[in-house]
Design a protein around this motif. Structure first.
Motif, PDB file in Angstrom:
ATOM      1  N   MET A   1      -5.342   8.335   3.087  1.00 17.90           N
ATOM      2  CA  MET A   1      -5.883   7.532   2.001  1.00 17.90           C
ATOM      3  C   MET A   1      -4.726   6.752   1.404  1.00 17.90           C
ATOM      4  O   MET A   1      -3.715   7.337   0.977  1.00 17.90           O
ATOM      5  CB  MET A   1      -6.525   8.427   0.938  1.00 17.90           C
TER       6      MET A   1
ATOM      7  N   PHE B   1       0.848  -1.184   0.000  1.00 15.74           N
ATOM      8  CA  PHE B   1       0.000   0.000   0.000  1.00 15.74           C
ATOM      9  C   PHE B   1       0.890   1.244   0.000  1.00 15.74           C
ATOM     10  O   PHE B   1       1.863   1.305   0.751  1.00 15.74           O
ATOM     11  CB  PHE B   1      -0.902   0.037   1.250  1.00 15.74           C
ATOM     12  N   PHE B   2       0.581   2.220  -0.847  1.00 15.03           N
ATOM     13  CA  PHE B   2       1.266   3.518  -0.821  1.00 15.03           C
ATOM     14  C   PHE B   2       0.283   4.561  -0.306  1.00 15.03           C
ATOM     15  O   PHE B   2      -0.900   4.542  -0.669  1.00 15.03           O
ATOM     16  CB  PHE B   2       1.693   3.948  -2.232  1.00 15.03           C
ATOM     17  N   THR B   3       0.780   5.493   0.490  1.00 16.66           N
ATOM     18  CA  THR B   3      -0.060   6.593   0.964  1.00 16.66           C
ATOM     19  C   THR B   3      -0.223   7.617  -0.158  1.00 16.66           C
ATOM     20  O   THR B   3       0.766   8.070  -0.738  1.00 16.66           O
ATOM     21  CB  THR B   3       0.570   7.284   2.183  1.00 16.66           C
ATOM     22  N   ALA B   4      -1.461   7.975  -0.454  1.00 15.67           N
ATOM     23  CA  ALA B   4      -1.718   8.980  -1.483  1.00 15.67           C
ATOM     24  C   ALA B   4      -1.932  10.355  -0.862  1.00 15.67           C
ATOM     25  O   ALA B   4      -1.587  11.372  -1.467  1.00 15.67           O
ATOM     26  CB  ALA B   4      -2.946   8.591  -2.296  1.00 15.67           C
ATOM     27  N   GLU B   5      -2.499  10.375   0.325  1.00 14.81           N
ATOM     28  CA  GLU B   5      -2.900  11.647   0.910  1.00 14.81           C
ATOM     29  C   GLU B   5      -2.943  11.545   2.426  1.00 14.81           C
ATOM     30  O   GLU B   5      -3.310  10.492   2.960  1.00 14.81           O
ATOM     31  CB  GLU B   5      -4.313  11.989   0.404  1.00 14.81           C
ATOM     32  N   THR B   6      -2.608  12.633   3.087  1.00 14.51           N
ATOM     33  CA  THR B   6      -2.534  12.670   4.549  1.00 14.51           C
ATOM     34  C   THR B   6      -3.064  14.001   5.063  1.00 14.51           C
ATOM     35  O   THR B   6      -2.742  15.047   4.490  1.00 14.51           O
ATOM     36  CB  THR B   6      -1.061  12.520   5.003  1.00 14.51           C
ATOM     37  N   HIS B   7      -3.840  13.954   6.133  1.00 14.51           N
ATOM     38  CA  HIS B   7      -4.242  15.189   6.799  1.00 14.51           C
ATOM     39  C   HIS B   7      -4.009  15.029   8.297  1.00 14.51           C
ATOM     40  O   HIS B   7      -4.550  14.123   8.930  1.00 14.51           O
ATOM     41  CB  HIS B   7      -5.731  15.487   6.537  1.00 14.51           C
TER      42      HIS B   7
ATOM     43  N   GLU C   1      -5.511  11.469   9.115  1.00 16.46           N
ATOM     44  CA  GLU C   1      -6.423  10.850   8.153  1.00 16.46           C
ATOM     45  C   GLU C   1      -5.611  10.514   6.900  1.00 16.46           C
ATOM     46  O   GLU C   1      -4.895  11.380   6.375  1.00 16.46           O
ATOM     47  CB  GLU C   1      -7.559  11.824   7.809  1.00 16.46           C
TER      48      GLU C   1
ATOM     49  N   THR D   1      -1.845  20.020   8.655  1.00 15.99           N
ATOM     50  CA  THR D   1      -1.037  19.680   7.486  1.00 15.99           C
ATOM     51  C   THR D   1      -1.845  18.818   6.529  1.00 15.99           C
ATOM     52  O   THR D   1      -2.533  17.903   6.976  1.00 15.99           O
ATOM     53  CB  THR D   1       0.213  18.879   7.932  1.00 15.99           C
TER      54      THR D   1
ATOM     55  N   ILE E   1      -0.955  16.661   3.017  1.00 13.74           N
ATOM     56  CA  ILE E   1       0.052  16.257   2.031  1.00 13.74           C
ATOM     57  C   ILE E   1      -0.611  15.412   0.957  1.00 13.74           C
ATOM     58  O   ILE E   1      -1.381  14.507   1.269  1.00 13.74           O
ATOM     59  CB  ILE E   1       1.175  15.435   2.701  1.00 13.74           C
TER      60      ILE E   1
END
Lengths: 491, 491
Positions: A445, A393-399, A443, B398, B400
């Motif tokens: 995705m 799994f690769f992280t696409a988005e982070t908050h 959070e 943040t 990303i």
């Protein structure tokens, strides 16, 4: 300051010099008559390009031009620095210097990588005498900063200062040794250990591996950041270096090494050492030195843990043995209540996660959330073996929302919700706490990817199944406050 | 495995043992008749609590109970491990063991921290002989993993194995030394260096600081992760250990140390070393060992750079000298075109930023964005001096987006937009590229804080002014695609 450097002898040491210069923007000409020179040089450069440019936090200049030359004369023309790294035979080195004499500019510096010879031995009978200086580096030359710089009365002080400036410009740490002695300083210390170690192997006391382990799990770590005397100053405690000498001085008379020709510990020698130690380390109290040492050791050991090597591998094994007892569950299907947020991290804030504001620095929140994500991935079957088989799994988005501060030594936990887990997508919600205090939310995705194509692809049933079951079990939980928010949106 | 440990002698070493045991969940009873015992113990524990629990990635168990006892008998009752760390006098140690004899359980282990005595010397004439074993640790005991474990024929193998298990349970690395010798292994190596170093100081060749620098900028770094023989195996190159011995063997005959009683390099000894080295390191090629070494060195040096210490401080100075040439501007008011996104980071992806997926790991994106934020803060006047005066910016939020992968050795830049900069708020937009390739965007909301109250407060005019000017100059730029987005929102 850049210019042209000539490297005479392109082995491991010469190649390391070439890499240092060229990666710091110097044009480099290498002369090495060996048949294998180009291949050897390329091998060192491969390693250096991988390691050196990323060492610092600021980009190095564009690489200089690297040329392999057919003759020494061609290599040295226009060079401001000539580094001689031919084999350790004085006649050979003298022959090189004699040949250089007709081609080297007046202001150029001729550094010798010699580990054993004194500068006056190198200079004897040479037209270039005043330009020749010992510049003894340590393997790997492209990474280790130390260069022992040794001159003789034939060198003027300005030339030595200029040599040190050039070396600093390469990111190195010139150590100007004021007296000439066989093998300078570091190799004398190394040779002592080498000889003692040979005795230990010869006498069947220890194997090479046991000797290496005795070094790298113990005093080797200390010596990577403080040397012998500063370490012993700490051992002496508040009573200081004089106290330490009194306490451990008697060991000089004991058969603790085969090195039996020992200096007499006169009052004069003790005073000299205590005074030099004060000058060296006196700006810090012992308590401060202890804390600097510990922060360095923690940082270095954690760096080794990332590579699962040496003292870091010991720590990783200790961690692995603790997981069960710490409440971390190996697989999602083993959770007693999969409807609840899952414990995915329980740890203590380490010393190397703290920034200049005195609290856990922002990137380490994502480090912790990343560890929590890794744990959840493992729990649904995306473990090291699966990743080795070609999926991840690769992280696409982070908050991330930072809600409260936390300091070194505080316990932190992360509990994780699977907001969605179907198709290629995994939508996670992490809550980080110290005790009951909510520190941050994360959070994320993630997309399942095929590691061969680097493109998103659905995970296999062995992963999709547990992930779906976990998402469904948690669906009854209320939607987390703060999920789906954009930066700066009103609360 | 936890239980009760008794610590006899509460100095730096005994205190370090007490900390190791208690932080790993053991109940610990300390006996030390010194008047200062409680204070000294507390000082070691303070350091240990700060450093050890965060060393690993999994929480340690709850701390055990720590008691200072009035008598040795009281301390050892019910203890599964008794660690003796009294001063290095055999008569004193014998007195302690004799007193223990009446109180220690049959299966309990008595470890001695002795650096010099052989186990058979410790055991001589003791009723407890079979329970006494050398367990020699290294300062700081609560951090360094090495323990030299040495038994005699009086100890049975199961007891030694049990001792090693207990030590591993404390996160330590027991090194079982099969032969008895004065000072075991590590301290013999240390004593060789110590004696050579004393000669260098006595003869006026070098100061204590120069000797320490010769260690910590060079071979000390190597020895923190590989020892003497594995390092030399690499130096020997593909030709192997036998080649290395042939090349450097002659130095044994040279006056490179005061240790002149050297073993004869017989064919038998060379073969033994080459064979042991194969057994130790033969699983890796030389090229693999070089890359492991380099990744370890980079990781450790970068850990030291975070503390601005030793080899890391050398690198930081090199970075600082490069900033101008790399295009980094010191103050926002010096920008030639403040209307454009500002270059806030230009660097190379280091080896320690790579994860098991072979690319830059997610937390390091925030690390890079954090560096870019720090740079922008400096550019508007929020520099180290201002932070020391009591104000700073904290990141509140943040977002990303990971758009493309990047690997070790690749150049990366960050350009930054100030989306808003007024009142307490600073709203930043970072774009990270490798060449022209957009790798990630980072959107960050920061709040100016008063470091005394830890609450948001407006920045002073010296910061508010430049920040406002920069925000206004950039206001004409179009709103960035992706700013203001929530995780999972459609593009």
């Amino acid at each position: 300051m850049t210019g042209k450097a000539a490297i005479i002898g392109g082995g491991v040491i010469g190649g390391g010099w070439a890499a240092r210069f060229v990666l710091n923007g110097w044009d480099v000409a290498v002369f090495d008559p060996g048949p294998d020179a180009a291949r050897k040089l390329e091998a060192v450069l491969d390693n250096a390009r991988r390691a050196l440019p990323g060492l610092g936090d600021v980009a190095l200049p564009p690489e200089g031009r690297l040329t392999l030359c057919e003759s020494l004369a061609e290599a040295v023309v226009g060079a401001a620095w000539i580094q001689e790294s031919v084999p350790e035979r004085l006649d050979l080195k003298h022959r090189v210097y004699a040949e250089l004499a007709g081609h080297v500019a007046a202001g150029a510096i001729v550094g010798s990588s010699t580990s054993g010879f004194k500068p006056s031995q190198l200079q004897a009978g040479q037209a270039l005498a005043g330009q020749i200086v010992v510049a003894h580096p340590f393997n790997p030359v492209y990474l280790l900063p130390l260069v022992e710089v040794v001159g003789s009365p034939a060198n003027d002080a300005a030339m030595i200062a200029r040599a040190c400036d050039v070396l600093r410009g390469l990111g190195m740490r010139p150590l100007h040794i004021k007296a000439e002695i066989d093998a300078h300083i570091a190799d004398r210390l190394l040779e002592s250990v080498w000889r003692e170690a040979l005795w230990l192997v010869r006498d069947g006391i220890a194997t090479t591996e046991e000797i290496d382990d005795a070094i790298r799990y113990g005093f080797g770590l200390r010596w990577a950041q403080m040397g012998l005397f500063e370490t012993y100053r700490i051992a002496g405690g508040e009573a200081g270096m004089r106290h330490f000498m009194a306490q451990f001085g008697p060991a000089l008379a004991w058969p603790w090494t085969r090195l039996v020709d020992v200096p007499e510990l006169t009052e004069d020698l003790i005073t000299r050492i205590a005074d030099q130690s004060d000058a060296q380390s006196g700006a810090h109290t012992i308590r401060e030195l202890e804390r600097i040492r510990d922060a360095n050791l923690v940082g270095m050991m954690r760096a080794l843990a990332a590579n699962d090597w040496g003292a870091g591998a010991v720590q990783n094994a200790h961690d692995a043995a603790r997981e069960d007892a710490a409440g971390l569950v190996a697989h999602a299907d083993d959770l007693t209540d999969p409807g609840q947020p899952v414990l995915t991290l329980t740890r203590t804030v380490p010393l190397d996660w703290i920034d200049y504001n005195g609290h856990m620095t922002e990137a380490r929140y994502l480090d912790a959330f990343g560890q929590a994500t890794d744990r959840l991935m493992k729990m649904v079957g995306c473990d090291a073996a699966y990743i080795a088989s070609g999926g991840s799994f690769f992280t696409a988005e982070t908050h991330i929302r930072h809600l409260d501060e936390v300091r070194a030594g505080a316990p932190v936990t992360v509990h994780t919700r699977v907001l969605a887990g179907a198709g290629k997508k995994m939508h996670l919600w992490h809550e980080m706490r110290s005790g009951a205090r909510l520190l941050a939310t994360g959070e994320h995705m993630l997309l399942h990817v095929d590691l061969a194509t680097r493109r998103a692809s659905p995970p296999p049933p062995a992963i999709a199944g547990p992930l779906k079951r976990l998402a469904e079990a948690q669906a009854a939980q209320p939607w987390p406050e703060g999920a789906g928010r954009a930066v700066g949106a009103p609360r």
